[in-house]
Design a protein around this motif. Structure first.
Motif: not given
Ligand code: FES
Ligand SMILES: [Fe+2]
Length: 396
Positions: A98-105, A118-125
């Protein structure tokens, strides 16, 4: 034989979540099995999620599946998902997927190779060590500290060359749960360290996970439940079949039947194999490692709930790396996928339907003198482990 009605001499309780965990003590003493509602009740299922599946070792993959830096596998544990990845430093680590930004898998892939997630939402890597390496435009956040937003680690262990994860940081190590088991496993699986994945098959099954487990840990049905089971019974010396509970692990082992000349429809002449016996090791709550007679193959058999009355049954097949699969091994994998497995799954589905019947409240275990090889001893043992696990931390 009828079971006593509910009385005050019971084990179990209604938890704060409303789960009725009662398993009448008199019924237990009389040999009656875990009540039917344990196999479909949603409150009980939710208790199992938190008290069993979020606290137990879950088999993810063979160690050789992570054969280089960036190689990863994921495992879904009901509504949780875990990534296990080999870092650039060679270390195997596990993280919540899970991404630490907004919780996207982060990834929906079961396997892959990647130098970063690389998160598919806002590209946190995230690096394969879990560190947050990149987070676009976060310079704008006053005081934002990337080092506080790495992936959240999960316990990981390698046991008998297989990788396990546990969502409970306080869980005891597998070697403490199953002392001595690895030596026994290795005596039946000499190629354990050199295995590679042959094939993995996920099958959705309309049955509670315990129904699938019960079916796999008793030999009573072998000679009665269909032609494929009779095939299996022909390969092993069923009089020597033994089921043995060992606390949080168990085995069921059958020696080979002397004089066998073919298996799974293939002649044995000229074939080689790692073992001619039938060996199964089960680890609480839902992992099985096994070998079938004459197949040069180690199998995994894992039932994971997807709901109170649905599960995913994962069949993994592993063979020694670099060795061509024998015809017997190929035939065994096909037979498991197409014949024996479906024969058991049909029973699981019809059992699940029956457990819902108003005409059924609980069953009775076949345990007694002279039925060692057919005994439902492990079913009873498993029911007690399940019941104890969901009663132990009710806090009610
Ligand atoms: S939820 Fe993963 S980068 Fe925003
Ligand atoms: Fe079976």
């Amino acid at each position: 034989m009828t079971g006593p009605a509910h009385d005050h001499d019971s084990t179990g309780e209604a938890g704060m979540d409303g789960a009725d965990l009662t398993w009448d003590a008199g019924a237990q003493k009389a040999g009656f099995s875990l009540p039917a509602r344990f196999f479909y009740d949603r409150d009980i299922f939710e208790r199992e999620c938190t008290d069993i599946f979020y606290k137990s070792w879950q088999l993810v993959a063979h160690i050789n599946e992570l054969d280089g830096p960036g190689a990863f596998v994921t495992l879904d544990i009901i509504d949780q998902s875990v990534i296990v990845v080999r870092g650039a430093d060679g270390v195997i680590r596990a993280f919540h997927n899970v991404c630490r930004h907004r919780g996207n898998r982060l990834t929906e892939e079961r396997r892959g190779v990647s130098s970063a997630f690389v998160c598919g939402y806002h590209a946190w890597t995230y690096g394969t060590d879990g560190a947050l390496r990149g987070a676009p435009k976060t310079d704008a956040i006053p005081g934002f500290d990337r080092s506080c937003f790495g992936l959240v680690p999960v316990r990981v262990e390698v046991f008998a060359s297989f990788i396990f994860v546990n969502l409970d940081d306080g869980a005891k190590p597998i070697t403490e749960m199953a002392p001595g088991a690895e030596v026994l496993i290795r005596s039946h699986m000499p190629d354990l360290d050199t295995l590679e994945l042959i094939e993995e098959v996920d099958v959705p099954v309309a049955a509670n996970w315990k129904v699938i487990q019960e079916n796999s840990i008793e030999g009573y049905h072998f000679e009665y439940s269909g032609p494929e089971h009779k095939q299996l019974a022909k390969l092993i010396d069923f009089s020597g079949y033994r089921l043995t509970p060992h606390g949080e692990w168990w085995t069921y082992i059958g020696p080979p039947k002397p004089g066998t000349t073919e298996a799974y429809g293939v002649p044995l002449e000229g074939a080689t194999w790692q073992t001619d016996g039938f060996f199964n090791f089960g680890l609480w709550p839902n992992a099985t490692l096994y070998v079938f007679p004459y197949a040069d193959m180690v199998g995994t058999f894992i039932m994971t709930p997807t709901g109170p009355e649905t599960s995913t049954l994962r069949f993994g097949y592993y063979g020694p790396k670099g060795r061509a699969q024998s015809e017997v091994t190929k035939a065994c994998v096909r037979w498991m996928n197409e014949d024996l497995g479906p024969e058991d799954i049909r029973l699981n589905v019809t059992t699940q339907k029956g457990l819902r019947s108003l005409g059924y409240q609980h069953g009775v275990y076949l345990i007694g003198d002279g039925v060692t090889n057919r005994s439902e001893l492990l079913v009873r043992h498993f029911h007690h482990l399940c019941h104890r696990a969901i009663n132990g931390s009710s806090g009610a």
